[in-house]
Design an enzyme around this catalytic site. Structure first.
Site, PDB file in Angstrom:
ATOM      1  N   ASP A  57      -7.536  -1.666  -2.472  1.00 35.52           N
ATOM      2  CA  ASP A  57      -7.037  -2.913  -3.050  1.00 35.52           C
ATOM      3  C   ASP A  57      -5.565  -3.037  -2.690  1.00 35.52           C
ATOM      4  OD1 ASP A  57      -5.447  -2.217  -5.871  1.00 35.52           O
ATOM      5  OD2 ASP A  57      -7.105  -0.832  -5.515  1.00 35.52           O
ATOM      6  N   GLU A 144      -5.335  -6.109 -18.158  1.00 36.91           N
ATOM      7  CA  GLU A 144      -4.577  -4.944 -18.608  1.00 36.91           C
ATOM      8  C   GLU A 144      -3.526  -5.429 -19.600  1.00 36.91           C
ATOM      9  OE1 GLU A 144      -2.926  -2.784 -15.173  1.00 36.91           O
ATOM     10  OE2 GLU A 144      -3.992  -4.223 -13.925  1.00 36.91           O
TER      11      GLU A 144
END
Length: 321
Positions: A57, A144
Site C-alpha cells: 500500500d 483509525e
C-alpha cells in the site's frame, strides 16, 4: 580415537542431512518474493510472509514509484491512497493509479476517514476523485483514530459506526463493489469488534499473529510490516498479504467469490478431491498419558493496550502538509 571420530562424523553428517532437507522444504515458502525485503523484519509475522499472494500500500510518502520494477518484483496488488477527509486528494494518486494499471498491477483506491468531517461530505469527496474503473479492485475505507493530526477528536462508538455505514454504502454505490475495511488494533477493539462482519477486513499487525491482536475469527488482508523494501520504491513501504489461494484471489477479482462472507456466487467450482499423504512410518501424533491425542489451544489474544509498540501506531496515512 578412530571410533570417536566416526561417531562425530555420523552426527555431523546426520545433522547436515536434516538441515539440508529442512532447507529444501522451507526454501520455496521463503523464496516466493526474493526481490522484496524488510529493513526491520519481525519473526512474529512470519506466517504472513508465507502467503502466496502479497502486495503493497502506497501514498505520497513513497515518492515517485517505478511501477515497472514494482510489478517485476512480483507485486500482486496495490492499495493506493486517494482521498482523505472531505478536502484532500493525495497528490500522487492519479499518477500511481494510471501507472499501476499500465504495468498490470491490480489496484484499489483507499479513503482515509476524518471523524470531524460529516460522512456525507466525505462521500461526495470520494465520488469526485475515486475513479469508477470496472477493472479496479474494490475500494478501501481506512478507519483509525487520528492521533497527532488536526482532527484528533474521538467520537462515540455509535457515532463512528453510523459514519462508517454511510461511507461504506457510498463507496459501494459509487464503485459497484463491496468495500474493504482497513483498521488497526486499537480502533478495532474500541469500535469494530462484531461489526460489519460481511465486509472484508484488512488488519494491521507488524509484530504478532493476527489471532493475538484481534478478536476476529478470520481476516482477508494482513498489513504485516511498515518497513518493507520493494524494487521501484525508495525507502520503506507497507507490505500486505492476502489470506487465500490463487483461485480465490482471481475469483474475488472477477466478482465470483465474496471474500468477506467466503461465499461463491453460483456455487464453488468443482475440484477433484485429494487423498492426504500417508503418515510416514514411525511418526505419530503426540499423545498424553492414557493414550489420548494431545490438542493444543490457540494462543490467547494480547490486549491492544499492552501490545508491542510497533503495532499501535498509525499507518502514516494522516495528512502532514
Amino acid at each position: 580415537m578412530p571410533a570417536r571420530k566416526l561417531t562425530h562424523g555420523r552426527i555431523y553428517l546426520g545433522a547436515f542431512a536434516f538441515l539440508t532437507a529442512l532447507t529444501c522444504l522451507a526454501g520455496p515458502v521463503f523464496a516466493l518474493y526474493p526481490k522484496k525485503g524488510d529493513s526491520a523484519p519481525h519473526h512474529g509475522v512470519r506466517d504472513a510472509r508465507r502467503k502466496v499472494i502479497q502486495g503493497i500500500d502506497v501514498s505520497r510518502w513513497q515518492g515517485e514509484i517505478d511501477w515497472e520494477k514494482v510489478k517485476g518484483a512480483g507485486t500482486r496488488f496495490a492499495f493506493i491512497k486517494a482521498t482523505e477527509g472531505g478536502d484532500h486528494l493525495d497528490p500522487n494518486f492519479r499518477r500511481n493509479w494510471a501507472e499501476a494499471k499500465k504495468h498490470g498491477v491490480p489496484r484499489s483506491a483507499y479513503h482515509f476517514v476524518w471523524w470531524c468531517r460529516p460522512a456525507a461530505e466525505q462521500v461526495r469527496w470520494i465520488k469526485k476523485h475515486i475513479p469508477r474503473d470496472p477493472d479496479a479492485l474494490p475500494p478501501v475505507l481506512d478507519v483509525e483514530w487520528q492521533n497527532g493530526s488536526q482532527c484528533a477528536r474521538r467520537v462515540s462508538r455509535e457515532d463512528a459506526l453510523a459514519k462508517i455505514e454511510i461511507m461504506l454504502k457510498g463507496l459501494r454505490e459509487h464503485t459497484g463493489k463491496k468495500p474493504i475495511i482497513y483498521t488497526d488494533i486499537n480502533f478495532h477493539e474500541d469500535v469494530l469488534e462484531g461489526a460489519f462482519n460481511d465486509h472484508p477486513y484488512w488488519l494491521r499487525s507488524t509484530a504478532a499473529p493476527l489471532a493475538k491482536r484481534y478478536a476476529r475469527d478470520r481476516w482477508e488482508f494482513w498489513q504485516f510490516t511498515t518497513t518493507g523494501r520493494v524494487p521501484g520504491i525508495a525507502g520503506d513501504v507497507d507490505r500486505n498479504a492476502f489470506f487465500g489461494s490463487e483461485r480465490e484471489f482471481e475469483a474475488w477479482r472477477q466478482g465470483r467469490f465474496d471474500i468477506g462472507l467466503r461465499k461463491w456466487h453460483g456455487g464453488e467450482p468443482k475440484v477433484a478431491a485429494r487423498t492426504p499423504p500417508p503418515t510416514p512410518a514411525g511418526l505419530r501424533a503426540p499423545r498424553a498419558a492414557g493414550g489420548a491425542t494431545l490438542k493444543f489451544a490457540p494462543p490467547g489474544r494480547i490486549p491492544s493496550r499492552t501490545a508491542d509498540s510497533r503495532d499501535v501506531g498509525t499507518t502514516g496515512s494522516v495528512r502532514r502538509n
